[in-house]
Structures are given as structure tokens and as C-alpha cells.
Motif scaffolding. Sequence first.
Motif, PDB file in Angstrom:
ATOM      1  N   LYS A 155      28.914  56.564 -25.562  1.00  0.00           N
ATOM      2  CA  LYS A 155      29.486  55.806 -24.993  1.00  0.00           C
ATOM      3  C   LYS A 155      29.164  53.734 -24.429  1.00  0.00           C
ATOM      4  CE  LYS A 155      33.650  54.562 -22.340  1.00  0.00           C
ATOM      5  NZ  LYS A 155      34.696  55.018 -20.839  1.00  0.00           N
ATOM      6  N   ASP A 215      25.404  62.294 -18.467  1.00  0.00           N
ATOM      7  CA  ASP A 215      24.744  62.733 -19.827  1.00  0.00           C
ATOM      8  C   ASP A 215      23.630  62.325 -20.304  1.00  0.00           C
ATOM      9  OD1 ASP A 215      25.217  62.038 -23.188  1.00  0.00           O
ATOM     10  OD2 ASP A 215      23.175  60.061 -22.484  1.00  0.00           O
ATOM     11  N   ALA A 244      32.417  59.290 -17.602  1.00  0.00           N
ATOM     12  CA  ALA A 244      30.979  59.074 -17.877  1.00  0.00           C
ATOM     13  C   ALA A 244      30.178  58.135 -17.082  1.00  0.00           C
ATOM     14  CB  ALA A 244      31.640  57.674 -19.318  1.00  0.00           C
ATOM     15  N   ASP A 304      30.998  64.736 -25.134  1.00  0.00           N
ATOM     16  CA  ASP A 304      31.565  63.801 -26.158  1.00  0.00           C
ATOM     17  C   ASP A 304      32.768  63.093 -25.386  1.00  0.00           C
ATOM     18  OD1 ASP A 304      29.478  63.638 -27.557  1.00  0.00           O
ATOM     19  OD2 ASP A 304      30.955  64.335 -29.551  1.00  0.00           O
ATOM     20  N   LYS A 309      24.616  57.539 -29.848  1.00  0.00           N
ATOM     21  CA  LYS A 309      26.203  58.125 -29.668  1.00  0.00           C
ATOM     22  C   LYS A 309      27.112  57.953 -28.636  1.00  0.00           C
ATOM     23  CE  LYS A 309      26.005  59.818 -34.086  1.00  0.00           C
ATOM     24  NZ  LYS A 309      26.286  58.829 -35.198  1.00  0.00           N
ATOM     25  N   ASN A 337      32.358  61.781 -21.770  1.00  0.00           N
ATOM     26  CA  ASN A 337      31.277  59.902 -22.142  1.00  0.00           C
ATOM     27  C   ASN A 337      32.158  59.408 -22.659  1.00  0.00           C
ATOM     28  OD1 ASN A 337      28.715  60.764 -21.405  1.00  0.00           O
ATOM     29  ND2 ASN A 337      28.078  61.591 -23.046  1.00  0.00           N
ATOM     30  N   GLN A 338      33.962  59.794 -22.588  1.00  0.00           N
ATOM     31  CA  GLN A 338      34.286  58.519 -23.304  1.00  0.00           C
ATOM     32  C   GLN A 338      35.317  58.402 -21.553  1.00  0.00           C
ATOM     33  OE1 GLN A 338      34.764  56.724 -26.075  1.00  0.00           O
ATOM     34  NE2 GLN A 338      32.788  57.188 -26.432  1.00  0.00           N
ATOM     35  N   GLN A 392      27.121  52.398 -27.776  1.00  0.00           N
ATOM     36  CA  GLN A 392      28.306  51.618 -28.236  1.00  0.00           C
ATOM     37  C   GLN A 392      29.736  50.167 -28.014  1.00  0.00           C
ATOM     38  OE1 GLN A 392      29.441  52.893 -31.374  1.00  0.00           O
ATOM     39  NE2 GLN A 392      30.311  50.819 -31.709  1.00  0.00           N
ATOM     40  N   GLN A 393      28.983  50.065 -26.066  1.00  0.00           N
ATOM     41  CA  GLN A 393      29.496  48.996 -26.243  1.00  0.00           C
ATOM     42  C   GLN A 393      28.933  47.897 -26.295  1.00  0.00           C
ATOM     43  OE1 GLN A 393      30.252  50.500 -21.776  1.00  0.00           O
ATOM     44  NE2 GLN A 393      32.793  51.181 -22.426  1.00  0.00           N
TER      45      GLN A 393
END
Length: 555
Positions: free
Chosen positions: A77, A485, A480, A472, A75, A475-476, A80-81
Motif C-alpha cells: 500500500k 507486512d 496497514a 492484501d 504491491k 494492507n489496505q 502504491q501511495q
Amino acid sequence: MAAVSLRLGDLVWGKLGRYPPWPGKIVNPPKDLKKPRGKKCFFVKFFGTEDHAWIKVEQLKPYHPHKEEMIKINKGKRFQQAVDAVEEFLRKTKGKDQASSHNSNEEKNRRNSSEERGKQSAGEEKRNASLSEGKLKKGTGEGKKRVSSVSSERGSKSPLKRAQDQSPRKRGRPPKDEKDLTIPESSTVKRVMTGTVAGFKWPPSVSEPVKDSDPHFHHFLLSQTEKMVPAVCYQAITKKLKVCEEETGSTSIQAADSTAVNGSITPTDKKIGFLGLGLMGSGIVSNLLKMGHTVTVWNRTAEKCDLFIQEGARLGRTPAEVVSTCDITFACVSDPKAAKDLVLGPSGVLQGIRPGKCYVDMSTVDADTVTELAQVIVSRGGRFLEAPVSGNQQLSNDGMLVILAAGDRGLYEDCSSCFQAMGKTSFFLGEVGNAAKMMLIVNMVQGSFMATIAEGLTLAQVTGQSQQTLLDILNQGQLASIFLDQKCQNILQGNFKPDFYLKYIQKDLRLAIALGDSVNHPTPMAAAANEVYKRAKALDQSDNDMSAVYRAYIH
């Protein structure tokens, strides 16, 4: 991960060490990078980073069948990038394929249209020629001669005209070649690769002429890319490295990118010694051996040497013996007292120093301690370099440490292949003491940040907020980072296995505060953080990871 059938160009999930599976693409390695011996592996370029590495087949999975599974378990960041970068890559590839198909159909239509016009033109010319012939029959001989001449001229022009009519129109820009299908660079690397760096083509040609355009580079390479291409030319080095010379005369050399693992480098032919096989020292020695260095090891607890002896290291019975039998001896111990005892104690380093012998202290200590050690080493004709490292156990194991060096510049250069093996970046900071000061400042910032993270998580808990949601959100945002993390995950999972001992970060905070006092500079944030770590030590957390400072807030 189970073995799968893969080939060049495939999108995959690659697992490297303790890191989570990451999306990448199987690509051709640089021609000078040798494939590791042993199990079958592929060279993978990872999305969303500038990392690339040899990955064993059993650590690879095809991208599309496992996409949903991987997204569920990861999950972060940055993860996801990376997935977004894959999807963008797929969209661009699909768009180019469609454009190529569209251009092909358009070209076919143009050819058909052109051929049809050619046929019509030929028929029209044939009719015109017939009419001219009829008129000639009715004309005089002189007229016949004149018209015949005209007709001949017309006939000579017709093939040229037909050729012009039948030739296809100018084509549009051809589809971009394969280099446009490469994996997108991360935004960080794009910022670094501006100016002179923008022209760098990876991998560089080893046949380019050598130009010693900058005296600060000399002959050594410090970036991860140079680990993989040892014969890279000076021009490429200039483009890959950023050199900043400050007014103090110190020089920092920073790599423009890094890789996930060390590639092949050319090890020095000098004999290397290493004293101290703790969390950091163990990873460093392992990487020195992997890169082909001849290493003799010593540790206060001799059993720790056994693993490295099995990997090819030699055993030294005392620090003095290691120093006397090696050309360059590195040491990495816990604190100023241990560093002094190692050099000045019985059978210590100093007893093995002879003119020309080299000693590199990688311990994080204060500037006064390292200055004292330098003086006694040099007084015996030895050469001295301080080189404390920024990182943790995982980064040490991965050969991704940041090395801060000061002292003998020539010795710094002699250590280049060793620094390549153990780190991703190396800075030379001038005279002895500068590296110690800089290292304490770095760890002061890191220790204070860790205490603030723990404080925020406990405040969230006591006010009824979700700690996971806080992570979360962080991390956004702008804070981050991998450090944030990992340390938050340690706290949420209650896993405080040491990656950086709490007792050592408290020691560094104490020394940083003393450094501030020596120049009458206030350090109230560090002082407050230091008190929290002292409480954590009182709660028997010294040998846990620094993230265990969290427990100081809940007891």
C-alpha cells in the motif's frame, strides 16, 4: 542495479539496504551535508515519505523506463501511495509548464495588441494636428496664439498618453517558483508540521542567532535531520521537535521526521565502551563507528568482536577493563539475569566503576532489576542511565531505533551524539524504572499483535481462505504497517530468520504480565499470547523470529 547516467532533478528508483526499490527525485543536499567518500552517489528525496539519503549510482534506475517492472514486483500500500505521489507530481509539473506557456503566448498577444493600439492612437493624433493647423491659418493672430498654446498643451500630453496606451496591462500571477515543485510531504508529516512547525524551512540557515528558548532542549539534537545539520540553531530545533512535559516531570523529545540513513553528526570526544554484540548491539556499534565515535567493544563470544575491530573499534578483554578505560559504557544483553551478571559478576562492570564513570544499560529488563543496577553503580560514584530500545535488527542496522531513557538527565544529554547515531527518536522518561516499564508495555502490545496476526492467518487457511488475500486486505485497511507486512511475508514465505528473537518477545510478555500483577492490573490478552509463545518455544522456535509463533497454531 546497473550504473546509469543521471543528473539533478531526475526521477529515479533508489535501492537502500534491504528495502525494495522506491521512487524518488535527485535533489541538492543540504549545504552542510558532506558527500560520502568512495563511489559516486546522488542525494535522493523519496516520494510518499520524508526519507532522503545518499544513494550509490549503481543502486539507482531512471523512473520511467523501469516503472512497469517495479510496479509488478511491489504491491504494498505504501509503495502504491509513493507511485501515486510521483504521478501527481508529474501532473502538477506538466500543468505548470502548460500554464507558463499559455501565459507567455497571452503576454505576447497583449503586447502586439497594445502596439497596434499605440500606432492607431498616433495616427489619429497626427490627423487631428493637421486639422488644427488648417484652422489656425484661417484665424486671427490672437487666435493663432491661443490655438498654438492649446496645441502645445495637447502636444505635451500626447507622449504621456502614448506611453500609457503602449504600456502592457498588469500581468497575472507569475508562475510559481521552483519550491512549489518539491516532492509532496506525506500526510503524517503534514499533520506534525502544523502550528509552530509549519514555518520550518529545510535546511535552516546556520547563521541564524541562537536562542535558548526552551530549557528542555539544552544543546543536543535527537532528530534525523539534525544528524545531517549539526550546526542547526535552537529555533529550528524547536520547530523540528515536539516537547511534551507530563505531570510526572518526565520529558519526551520526539523527532518530527526521520531519514533513511544517518547523515554526518559531530561525535562526542568521550571514549565510548559497548558490551554485548547481539542482533541489536551489533547494529548500534556499527553506527557509532560510522559516525566517528571512539569505541571499545567486548562480547562474551570474543569472535563477534573481530568485524568491529576491522572497522576501527578497540578490543576490551573484560567488562571491567572497558568501563575503566572509557568515559561512557553502553550494554545491551538478553535478559535480567544477563544484565546482573554483567555488572555484578567476576571482572564485571562494577569493578571498573570509579567516580564520574558512566554506565548506560540498553537491555530490556524489569524495573526492579534496573533499579538495583542503578543503586550499585551510583554507590560507587558512577552515573547511571537506562535506555532500552524499541526496534529490530534491521532498524538497528539502519540507525532508526527508538530510545527510551530514564535516570541521570545530564548523562542523557552527554549521550546525545551516540543516540543520534543509533536512533531516530529519543525519549527521556524521568526516574530510573520508567523506561523499563514503558519498554515492556510497548513489547507487550507488539507481541500480542504478532500472535493475533498468526492466529488470523491460520484461521484463514483452515477455513479455505487465501492467506495472501487476507494480507492484501489488511494492507489496505487501518492496520496497514511495515511490521504487519514484513511479519506476514515471513509466514507466507516460511522464512523465520530472526529479526527479533521469539524467546525475547516471550520474555518481555512474561515481564509485562508480572508488571501488571505488581499493581493488580489485569493483562488477559498478554497472558493468552504468552501461552502461545511458550508453545512455540516447546516446538523449538526460540531462536527463530517472533513470527514463528505461527507454527504454534499449525502443530
